[in-house]
Design a protein around this motif. Structure first.
Motif, PDB file in Angstrom:
ATOM      1  N   ASN A 127      -5.743   5.569   1.715  1.00 28.58           N
ATOM      2  CA  ASN A 127      -4.873   4.831   0.804  1.00 28.58           C
ATOM      3  C   ASN A 127      -4.773   5.570  -0.518  1.00 28.58           C
ATOM      4  O   ASN A 127      -5.787   5.948  -1.108  1.00 28.58           O
ATOM      5  CB  ASN A 127      -5.461   3.437   0.528  1.00 28.58           C
ATOM      6  CG  ASN A 127      -5.020   2.419   1.556  1.00 28.58           C
ATOM      7  OD1 ASN A 127      -4.414   2.759   2.560  1.00 28.58           O
ATOM      8  ND2 ASN A 127      -5.335   1.177   1.301  1.00 28.58           N
TER       9      ASN A 127
ATOM     10  N   ASP B 197      -9.218   2.865  -1.222  1.00 27.66           N
ATOM     11  CA  ASP B 197      -9.982   1.685  -0.799  1.00 27.66           C
ATOM     12  C   ASP B 197     -10.153   1.655   0.718  1.00 27.66           C
ATOM     13  O   ASP B 197     -10.984   0.920   1.232  1.00 27.66           O
ATOM     14  CB  ASP B 197      -9.333   0.397  -1.315  1.00 27.66           C
ATOM     15  CG  ASP B 197      -8.110  -0.011  -0.517  1.00 27.66           C
ATOM     16  OD1 ASP B 197      -7.393   0.907  -0.053  1.00 27.66           O
ATOM     17  OD2 ASP B 197      -7.878  -1.216  -0.358  1.00 27.66           O
TER      18      ASP B 197
ATOM     19  N   TYR C 215      -2.761   3.967  -2.836  1.00 23.87           N
ATOM     20  CA  TYR C 215      -2.707   2.751  -3.651  1.00 23.87           C
ATOM     21  C   TYR C 215      -2.970   1.550  -2.756  1.00 23.87           C
ATOM     22  O   TYR C 215      -2.249   1.360  -1.773  1.00 23.87           O
ATOM     23  CB  TYR C 215      -1.336   2.589  -4.326  1.00 23.87           C
ATOM     24  CG  TYR C 215      -1.220   1.261  -5.070  1.00 23.87           C
ATOM     25  CD1 TYR C 215      -1.767   1.118  -6.339  1.00 23.87           C
ATOM     26  CD2 TYR C 215      -0.612   0.163  -4.460  1.00 23.87           C
ATOM     27  CE1 TYR C 215      -1.682  -0.100  -6.996  1.00 23.87           C
ATOM     28  CE2 TYR C 215      -0.531  -1.052  -5.103  1.00 23.87           C
ATOM     29  CZ  TYR C 215      -1.061  -1.173  -6.371  1.00 23.87           C
ATOM     30  OH  TYR C 215      -0.991  -2.382  -7.026  1.00 23.87           O
ATOM     31  N   PRO C 216      -3.991   0.741  -3.051  1.00 22.81           N
ATOM     32  CA  PRO C 216      -5.058   0.964  -4.038  1.00 22.81           C
ATOM     33  C   PRO C 216      -5.819   2.257  -3.719  1.00 22.81           C
ATOM     34  O   PRO C 216      -6.031   2.562  -2.547  1.00 22.81           O
ATOM     35  CB  PRO C 216      -5.957  -0.259  -3.880  1.00 22.81           C
ATOM     36  CG  PRO C 216      -5.094  -1.294  -3.206  1.00 22.81           C
ATOM     37  CD  PRO C 216      -4.193  -0.514  -2.309  1.00 22.81           C
TER      38      PRO C 216
ATOM     39  N   ARG D  62       0.831  -1.197   0.000  1.00 21.80           N
ATOM     40  CA  ARG D  62       0.000   0.000   0.000  1.00 21.80           C
ATOM     41  C   ARG D  62       0.869   1.253   0.000  1.00 21.80           C
ATOM     42  O   ARG D  62       1.998   1.248   0.495  1.00 21.80           O
ATOM     43  CB  ARG D  62      -0.913   0.044   1.235  1.00 21.80           C
ATOM     44  CG  ARG D  62      -1.911  -1.078   1.305  1.00 21.80           C
ATOM     45  CD  ARG D  62      -2.780  -0.970   2.549  1.00 21.80           C
ATOM     46  NE  ARG D  62      -3.764  -2.043   2.588  1.00 21.80           N
ATOM     47  CZ  ARG D  62      -4.947  -1.988   1.980  1.00 21.80           C
ATOM     48  NH1 ARG D  62      -5.277  -0.894   1.308  1.00 21.80           N
ATOM     49  NH2 ARG D  62      -5.791  -2.992   2.044  1.00 21.80           N
TER      50      ARG D  62
END
Length: 237
Positions: A170, A176, A172-173, A159
């Motif tokens: 977050n 989410d 990345y992703p 992450r």
């Protein structure tokens, strides 16, 4: 020779409120805060909803809004991290009791995760592992400047995370997981679990229930909810 030891303890109760919603159903929310300065503080919220056939109350894990017990060398907290700013620690602590030792060793009691946290000027890093399954672990390294914190989490679950004051999310992703926490409101979103939880005086969302309150003045609101339109009062206790 007489030695007189004076111990000063500051105990405070903040304002307590009862929020009463009148729609097709009757809903009551009780808010209570208590603190002993530099030792203990807690906030309790309790909801109950009454309709023609059923009576609903808060689940036990919804009653404690936050909890914190401070002693020299360690801190026990629930839902309101005080020292550790690692984003994954904050996510874990949002629904669990956590012990923090000397501000850099932590144990999360819900899933039995433990870790060590380092902060040196602008560099931050942490290593977290599951006590009964060491393979389940992750390492994060990050950088902070002013109120912004960015970190990269390495492990099975990779992450990129950001923290700005009370906002944790977050990158990345992308988005989410989102977590916002202050003394006045909470927002938790988990895309994987398809969960959204919002708790504030103006808007509440949990499970399939929502309440949206529009203030007329400080203690009177128009309310629209899952149970239809109505009126809401905030009563100081």
């Amino acid at each position: 020779m007489f030695i007189i030891l004076l111990i000063s303890i500051s105990i405070s109760f903040s304002e307590q409120f009862l929020i009463q919603d009148y729609t097709e159903n009757l809903k009551s929310k009780f808010l209570f805060d208590f603190s002993i300065e530099d030792v203990y503080q807690t906030s309790i919220k309790y909801n109950f909803i009454l309709d023609e056939k059923n009576f609903y109350t808060s689940e036990i894990d919804e009653v404690i809004n936050y909890f914190e017990f401070d002693q020299p060398g360690f801190n026990i907290s629930y839902q309101k991290p005080k020292y550790i700013k690692d984003e994954m620690f904050v996510y874990s602590n949002s629904s669990s009791f956590t012990i923090t030792i000397d501000q850099y060793i932590y144990i999360t009691l819900k899933n039995l995760y433990a870790g060590i946290y380092f902060e040196n000027n602008n560099l931050i890093s942490s290593f977290t592992f599951k006590i009964n399954d060491f393979i389940d672990s992750y390492y994060s390294i990050g950088y902070k400047f002013n109120d912004f914190w960015f970190s990269l989490q390495l492990g099975d679950d990779k992450r990129i995370l950001m923290n700005y004051k009370n906002l944790y999310l977050n990158l990345y992703p992308l988005f989410d997981k989102i977590y916002i926490r202050s003394d006045d409101y909470i927002l938790k979103y988990d895309d994987e679990k398809e969960e959204l939880y919002v708790e504030s005086i103006y808007f509440e969302k949990y499970d399939d229930v929502f309440y949206f309150r529009i203030p007329i003045n400080e203690n009177l609101f128009l309310v629209y909810s899952t149970y239809g339109p109505g009126i809401s009062f905030r009563i100081k206790i």
